[in-house]
Design an enzyme around this catalytic site. Structure first.
Site, mmCIF file in Angstrom:
data_model
loop_
_atom_site.group_PDB
_atom_site.id
_atom_site.type_symbol
_atom_site.label_atom_id
_atom_site.label_comp_id
_atom_site.label_asym_id
_atom_site.label_seq_id
_atom_site.Cartn_x
_atom_site.Cartn_y
_atom_site.Cartn_z
ATOM 1 N N TYR A 1 -6.999 18.787 -10.217
ATOM 2 C CA TYR A 1 -7.264 17.428 -9.593
ATOM 3 C C TYR A 1 -8.103 16.712 -10.504
ATOM 4 O O TYR A 1 -7.756 15.040 -10.736
ATOM 5 C CB TYR A 1 -8.226 17.715 -8.461
ATOM 6 C CG TYR A 1 -8.089 16.552 -7.600
ATOM 7 C CD1 TYR A 1 -7.297 15.841 -6.978
ATOM 8 C CD2 TYR A 1 -9.682 15.796 -7.422
ATOM 9 C CE1 TYR A 1 -7.330 14.744 -5.882
ATOM 10 C CE2 TYR A 1 -9.853 14.891 -6.674
ATOM 11 C CZ TYR A 1 -8.809 14.183 -5.987
ATOM 12 O OH TYR A 1 -9.129 13.074 -5.251
ATOM 13 N N ASN B 1 -2.629 4.337 -3.338
ATOM 14 C CA ASN B 1 -3.433 5.160 -2.494
ATOM 15 C C ASN B 1 -2.686 6.637 -2.402
ATOM 16 O O ASN B 1 -3.688 7.435 -2.244
ATOM 17 C CB ASN B 1 -3.651 4.457 -1.351
ATOM 18 C CG ASN B 1 -4.004 5.549 -0.236
ATOM 19 O OD1 ASN B 1 -5.274 5.998 -0.256
ATOM 20 N ND2 ASN B 1 -3.280 6.015 0.836
ATOM 21 N N ILE C 1 0.909 -1.220 -0.032
ATOM 22 C CA ILE C 1 0.037 -0.247 -0.035
ATOM 23 C C ILE C 1 0.621 1.382 -0.082
ATOM 24 O O ILE C 1 2.069 1.227 0.751
ATOM 25 C CB ILE C 1 -1.046 0.249 1.251
ATOM 26 C CG1 ILE C 1 -1.628 -1.198 1.481
ATOM 27 C CG2 ILE C 1 -2.019 1.200 1.015
ATOM 28 C CD1 ILE C 1 -2.032 -1.343 2.894
ATOM 29 N N ASP D 1 8.551 7.466 -1.718
ATOM 30 C CA ASP D 1 7.793 8.520 -2.681
ATOM 31 C C ASP D 1 7.540 8.055 -4.132
ATOM 32 O O ASP D 1 8.543 7.722 -4.650
ATOM 33 C CB ASP D 1 8.839 9.696 -2.422
ATOM 34 C CG ASP D 1 8.497 11.078 -3.171
ATOM 35 O OD1 ASP D 1 7.440 11.211 -4.098
ATOM 36 O OD2 ASP D 1 9.160 12.032 -2.976
ATOM 37 N N LYS E 1 -7.155 12.558 -12.125
ATOM 38 C CA LYS E 1 -8.025 11.373 -11.804
ATOM 39 C C LYS E 1 -8.587 10.770 -12.751
ATOM 40 O O LYS E 1 -8.801 9.529 -13.053
ATOM 41 C CB LYS E 1 -9.136 11.715 -10.605
ATOM 42 C CG LYS E 1 -8.541 11.956 -9.356
ATOM 43 C CD LYS E 1 -7.621 10.723 -8.663
ATOM 44 C CE LYS E 1 -7.081 10.972 -7.251
ATOM 45 N NZ LYS E 1 -6.446 9.753 -6.633
#
Length: 270
Positions: free
Chosen positions: A146, A80, A6, A53, A150
């Protein structure tokens, strides 16, 4: 016992996901930019923490190889880690534009590319990419960067489906929303310029909405974690999982009316 990798587990959704999977017996490779600051996840015997990172290719290479060496096999990778840039595009600084894309889009690309040899060798694997309902529709002004990041992640994931399906490598999308994560909201980068006043009223209204959104407009983070777990365990086979009332309402509206009508309905709120 399966293993999950993750990104972005120092806080918020990433940390909650790591704890949830560990509590249910999974081995967890939890990654973050500053593992030396972590104190909570270190208390779990089945969690190992790795420095990562997602914009640093050398760190990705090391975290990938170290996690495979530690656990033997990685079964699921959750992309994530993310950040948000809001504000008028005209006011955005060049490095903020690049950083938005680097973390939210290029970051998952980097991690996916690093794990593909491992998944191909195993003949199986799953990538779960944490997106947003703002990756399939717009919901407010001042979110163009943003949305861009996405929307790109959605296209990347859908496009990869075709080339990875023959290799038994699965792809899933979680489309969350509703400002569930105060750490995310508090770290939003706002594009501003004191010399340009044209966007001030709109910016102030959106910032107020972010600050005062009540629980009815927020996603329960545990619901998102449960959805991730359902996908990882194949209890759910959905390619896209939309979380929350806000996301489901807006995606449903976007799919039911012409785009011109949808844009006018959203714009009327501002």
């Amino acid at each position: 016992m399966k293993t999950i990798f993750i990104t972005g587990t120092s806080s918020g959704l990433g940390k909650l996901t790591a704890k949830h999977f560990a509590g249910l017996g999974w081995k967890v490779a939890a990654t973050m930019r500053a593992p030396e600051k972590e104190t909570e996840l270190t208390g779990y015997p089945n969690i190992k923490i790795f420095k990562l990172d997602v914009t640093d290719l050398e760190q990705i290479k090391k975290a990938t190889s170290d996690s495979i060496a530690a656990f033997g096999t990685i079964d699921v990778v959750v992309n994530n880690a993310g950040m948000g840039t809001y504000g008028a595009l005209e006011l955005a600084k060049e490095n903020d534009i690049d950083w938005q894309f680097a973390v939210n889009t290029r970051g998952p690309i980097n991690v996916i590319r690093a794990f593909l040899p491992h998944f191909r060798s195993n003949g199986a694997g799953m990538f779960i990419n944490i997106s947003s309902f703002m990756g399939v529709t717009t919901a407010a002004p001042l979110g163009s960067l943003y949305n861009m990041s996405k929307f790109a992640l959605e296209g990347l994931t859908e496009g990869l489906y075709y080339e990875l399906k023959p290799l038994n490598i699965e792809l899933r999308l979680i489309e969350q929303g509703g400002s569930h994560d105060n750490n995310f909201v508090n770290s939003v980068v706002w594009n501003t310029d004191p010399n340009i006043k044209a966007y001030e009223e709109m910016t102030a209204k959106l910032q107020h909405l972010f600050a005062t959104a009540d629980d009815s407009h927020k996603d329960n983070p545990q619901v998102i974690v449960n959805a991730i777990y359902s996908l990882a365990t194949r209890a759910s086979e959905k390619f896209r999982t939309v979380i929350g009332n806000t996301g489901n309402r807006l995606v449903s509206l976007r799919n039911s009316v012409p785009i011109e009508e949808y844009l006018e309905k959203v714009a009327a709120n501002f």
